[in-house]
Design an enzyme around this catalytic site. Sequence first.
Site, PDB file in Angstrom:
ATOM      1  N   SER A 172      24.627  26.990  47.849  1.00 10.94           N
ATOM      2  CA  SER A 172      24.299  25.793  47.434  1.00 10.94           C
ATOM      3  C   SER A 172      22.846  26.393  46.583  1.00 10.94           C
ATOM      4  O   SER A 172      21.957  25.987  47.576  1.00 10.94           O
ATOM      5  CB  SER A 172      24.292  24.784  48.277  1.00 10.94           C
ATOM      6  OG  SER A 172      25.600  24.239  48.453  1.00 10.94           O
ATOM      7  N   CYS A 223      22.975  14.127  49.835  1.00 12.39           N
ATOM      8  CA  CYS A 223      24.381  14.209  50.296  1.00 12.39           C
ATOM      9  C   CYS A 223      24.449  13.161  51.710  1.00 12.39           C
ATOM     10  O   CYS A 223      23.699  12.927  52.281  1.00 12.39           O
ATOM     11  CB  CYS A 223      24.328  15.634  51.260  1.00 12.39           C
ATOM     12  SG  CYS A 223      25.882  15.853  52.143  1.00 12.39           S
ATOM     13  N   CYS A 269      26.135  16.564  60.051  1.00  9.67           N
ATOM     14  CA  CYS A 269      25.458  17.721  59.767  1.00  9.67           C
ATOM     15  C   CYS A 269      24.044  17.631  60.107  1.00  9.67           C
ATOM     16  O   CYS A 269      23.426  16.656  59.841  1.00  9.67           O
ATOM     17  CB  CYS A 269      25.730  17.842  58.198  1.00  9.67           C
ATOM     18  SG  CYS A 269      25.103  19.285  57.585  1.00  9.67           S
ATOM     19  N   CYS A 328      32.292  15.766  46.230  1.00 10.52           N
ATOM     20  CA  CYS A 328      31.206  16.581  47.124  1.00 10.52           C
ATOM     21  C   CYS A 328      29.991  15.809  47.582  1.00 10.52           C
ATOM     22  O   CYS A 328      29.603  14.933  46.857  1.00 10.52           O
ATOM     23  CB  CYS A 328      30.581  17.626  46.304  1.00 10.52           C
ATOM     24  SG  CYS A 328      31.905  18.703  45.467  1.00 10.52           S
ATOM     25  N   GLU A 364      36.515  14.210  57.918  1.00  8.78           N
ATOM     26  CA  GLU A 364      37.082  13.851  56.780  1.00  8.78           C
ATOM     27  C   GLU A 364      37.422  15.219  56.049  1.00  8.78           C
ATOM     28  O   GLU A 364      36.931  16.188  56.015  1.00  8.78           O
ATOM     29  CB  GLU A 364      36.387  12.907  55.617  1.00  8.78           C
ATOM     30  CG  GLU A 364      36.386  11.600  56.072  1.00  8.78           C
ATOM     31  CD  GLU A 364      35.421  10.743  55.336  1.00  8.78           C
ATOM     32  OE1 GLU A 364      35.610   9.659  55.332  1.00  8.78           O
ATOM     33  OE2 GLU A 364      34.705  11.189  54.489  1.00  8.78           O
ATOM     34  N   CYS A 375      20.248  17.091  53.813  1.00 10.05           N
ATOM     35  CA  CYS A 375      20.096  17.368  52.092  1.00 10.05           C
ATOM     36  C   CYS A 375      19.748  15.978  51.678  1.00 10.05           C
ATOM     37  O   CYS A 375      20.643  15.148  51.975  1.00 10.05           O
ATOM     38  CB  CYS A 375      21.144  17.985  51.583  1.00 10.05           C
ATOM     39  SG  CYS A 375      21.308  19.777  52.370  1.00 10.05           S
ATOM     40  N   SER A 417      30.905  27.661  51.814  1.00 12.19           N
ATOM     41  CA  SER A 417      29.845  27.225  50.836  1.00 12.19           C
ATOM     42  C   SER A 417      28.482  26.956  51.888  1.00 12.19           C
ATOM     43  O   SER A 417      29.014  26.345  52.976  1.00 12.19           O
ATOM     44  CB  SER A 417      30.011  25.913  50.234  1.00 12.19           C
ATOM     45  OG  SER A 417      29.118  25.421  49.547  1.00 12.19           O
ATOM     46  N   ASN A 423      27.240  13.350  42.359  1.00  9.82           N
ATOM     47  CA  ASN A 423      27.954  12.141  42.408  1.00  9.82           C
ATOM     48  C   ASN A 423      27.240  11.259  43.342  1.00  9.82           C
ATOM     49  O   ASN A 423      26.767  11.274  44.584  1.00  9.82           O
ATOM     50  CB  ASN A 423      29.093  12.672  43.383  1.00  9.82           C
ATOM     51  CG  ASN A 423      30.163  13.509  42.778  1.00  9.82           C
ATOM     52  OD1 ASN A 423      30.381  13.498  41.698  1.00  9.82           O
ATOM     53  ND2 ASN A 423      30.335  14.889  43.443  1.00  9.82           N
ATOM     54  N   HIS A 449      21.184  25.277  43.417  1.00  7.14           N
ATOM     55  CA  HIS A 449      20.481  24.111  43.112  1.00  7.14           C
ATOM     56  C   HIS A 449      19.174  24.063  42.178  1.00  7.14           C
ATOM     57  O   HIS A 449      19.250  23.382  41.313  1.00  7.14           O
ATOM     58  CB  HIS A 449      20.399  22.877  44.253  1.00  7.14           C
ATOM     59  CG  HIS A 449      21.480  22.757  45.034  1.00  7.14           C
ATOM     60  ND1 HIS A 449      22.784  22.939  44.463  1.00  7.14           N
ATOM     61  CD2 HIS A 449      21.908  22.004  46.175  1.00  7.14           C
ATOM     62  CE1 HIS A 449      23.742  22.388  45.226  1.00  7.14           C
ATOM     63  NE2 HIS A 449      23.277  21.823  46.443  1.00  7.14           N
ATOM     64  N   GLY A 506      29.318  19.228  57.051  1.00  6.57           N
ATOM     65  CA  GLY A 506      28.902  20.358  57.936  1.00  6.57           C
ATOM     66  C   GLY A 506      28.169  21.637  57.046  1.00  6.57           C
ATOM     67  O   GLY A 506      28.826  21.653  56.185  1.00  6.57           O
ATOM     68  N   GLU A 507      27.536  22.267  57.934  1.00  9.66           N
ATOM     69  CA  GLU A 507      27.109  23.574  57.316  1.00  9.66           C
ATOM     70  C   GLU A 507      27.771  24.513  57.843  1.00  9.66           C
ATOM     71  O   GLU A 507      27.620  24.950  59.554  1.00  9.66           O
ATOM     72  CB  GLU A 507      25.394  23.664  57.409  1.00  9.66           C
ATOM     73  CG  GLU A 507      24.875  24.942  57.364  1.00  9.66           C
ATOM     74  CD  GLU A 507      25.341  25.619  56.253  1.00  9.66           C
ATOM     75  OE1 GLU A 507      25.453  24.890  54.996  1.00  9.66           O
ATOM     76  OE2 GLU A 507      25.684  26.708  56.094  1.00  9.66           O
ATOM     77  N   CYS A 553      39.748  20.922  51.305  1.00  9.47           N
ATOM     78  CA  CYS A 553      38.413  21.034  51.670  1.00  9.47           C
ATOM     79  C   CYS A 553      37.978  20.824  53.027  1.00  9.47           C
ATOM     80  O   CYS A 553      38.454  19.471  53.485  1.00  9.47           O
ATOM     81  CB  CYS A 553      37.708  20.016  50.623  1.00  9.47           C
ATOM     82  SG  CYS A 553      35.948  19.871  50.882  1.00  9.47           S
TER      83      CYS A 553
HETATM   84  N1  SAH Z   1      26.812  22.552  53.790  1.00  7.20           N
HETATM   85  C1  SAH Z   1      27.445  23.437  52.816  1.00  7.20           C
HETATM   86  C2  SAH Z   1      28.951  22.904  52.445  1.00  7.20           C
HETATM   87  C3  SAH Z   1      29.170  21.177  52.285  1.00  7.20           C
HETATM   88  S1  SAH Z   1      28.562  20.654  50.474  1.00  7.20           S
HETATM   89  C4  SAH Z   1      26.580  23.553  51.568  1.00  7.20           C
HETATM   90  O1  SAH Z   1      25.542  23.010  51.449  1.00  7.20           O
HETATM   91  O2  SAH Z   1      26.984  24.007  50.769  1.00  7.20           O
HETATM   92  C5  SAH Z   1      29.548  21.037  49.602  1.00  7.20           C
HETATM   93  C6  SAH Z   1      28.879  21.018  47.916  1.00  7.20           C
HETATM   94  O3  SAH Z   1      28.539  19.657  47.640  1.00  7.20           O
HETATM   95  C7  SAH Z   1      27.439  21.742  48.247  1.00  7.20           C
HETATM   96  O4  SAH Z   1      27.235  22.536  47.024  1.00  7.20           O
HETATM   97  C8  SAH Z   1      26.438  20.522  48.082  1.00  7.20           C
HETATM   98  O5  SAH Z   1      25.392  20.705  47.626  1.00  7.20           O
HETATM   99  C9  SAH Z   1      27.315  19.730  46.965  1.00  7.20           C
HETATM  100  N2  SAH Z   1      27.084  18.080  47.449  1.00  7.20           N
HETATM  101  C10 SAH Z   1      26.621  17.554  48.256  1.00  7.20           C
HETATM  102  N3  SAH Z   1      26.250  16.277  47.861  1.00  7.20           N
HETATM  103  C11 SAH Z   1      26.515  16.154  46.744  1.00  7.20           C
HETATM  104  C12 SAH Z   1      26.601  14.973  45.699  1.00  7.20           C
HETATM  105  N4  SAH Z   1      26.039  13.659  46.245  1.00  7.20           N
HETATM  106  N5  SAH Z   1      27.011  15.135  44.481  1.00  7.20           N
HETATM  107  C13 SAH Z   1      27.369  16.528  44.046  1.00  7.20           C
HETATM  108  N6  SAH Z   1      27.302  17.412  44.856  1.00  7.20           N
HETATM  109  C14 SAH Z   1      26.912  17.329  46.285  1.00  7.20           C
END
Ligand code: SAH
Length: 338
Positions: free
Chosen positions: A214, A114, A107, A333, A87, A111, A191, A290, A216, A159-160, A100
């Site tokens: 990221s 995610c 991935c 995200c 997507e 996490c 990112s 989210n 966090h 993906g990363e 985006c």
């Molecule tokens: N793999 C990369 C890019 C993809 S995620 C990374 O980890 O940075 C892009 C951003 O969305 C990251 O900062 C991630 O931590 C955040 N993200 C992932 N799941 C989320 C969620 N459920 N709510 C809010 N942000 C989220």
Amino acid sequence: MVSIYGQTLDDLKSQFKENGLNESGASLIYNYLYKKGHESFTIANLAKETIRFLEEHYELTIPEVSLESGEETKKFLIRFSDFEEVECVLIPFQGKHTLCLSSQVGCAMKCSFCYTGTQGLSRHLEAFEIVGQLMAVKKYLREKNLEKTISNIVFMGQGEPLHNFSAVRKACEIFLSQHGLSFGREKITISTAGYLPGLKEWSADPLKVNLALSFHCPDERIRSELIPLNKQYPLKEVLAEIKKLPLEKKRFITFEILLIKDLNDREEYAHQSAHLIKDMSPLINIIPFNPIPGSSYERPLDELVERFREVTESYGIPSMVRKTKGDEILAACGQLKS
Ligand code: SAH
């Protein structure tokens, strides 16, 4: 046959040279494919033998795109030739759009917050499939006369990106080429969850685009709960590596801080975060969680999010809260899944 959309300008030039063709044809092709949106090799001014060479060796397929949903923020499903899907999301911003992009099908990072992570990694995307996402969305926009409105690219889809760095790097080189799409380097952001081997590749051979981490949580134990990769590559080591990245004047590193209720939304973490990164030309992007299907995590209270922002801002770090766009269609995200 290989896809033309995976060839950097230098790739094309050297292939032309090897085959006794005029190298200048390469920039002409770039101009037609990327600036004019041409979808064939029949290009006036291009030597007949170059056209023949291109037709024999390259294909021009753009992946199939379907608009999944969304009024303002639009989510697209992109299907590749092996029927794998990713997507990508088009986010409107002041008359322009940020696109985006995804870098992998699924991935491997898993996490805990995610949605993409729950599906595991199917495969890496190739450079032409990353560029193909942009071309497919551009094509969709062309019909509405909006194709010139994509101003920014972020690798924040599935993906990363640093786990597939060679393809991401190549795609970025294609995006940056002045003969083609000519994105400014400050308009592209990669990112990462903190994939150290990819960061090392990046610092060994700098790619001039923006980095977002990221981040966090400053607490290693909590960060490992959120991003299991942190057990292998702790935040401390990741930050040390980022400090080695050559940063040009007026460039920033974005630190994304995902806040989850009663887990990492405490004020003391805002102070600790600011201490760790204040000397790294930081920008802070706070992302309230989210909700995703099957997760017990909750969105933090607005007051705590705002308090967190005030604290980091008080250290002189520009801090903003990312306004959630697209969560009604699972396009925000972390909500992307194939
Ligand atoms: N793999 C990369 C890019 C993809 S995620 C990374 O980890 O940075 C892009 C951003 O969305 C990251 O900062 C991630 O931590 C955040 N993200 C992932 N799941 C989320 C969620 N459920 N709510 C809010 N942000 C989220």
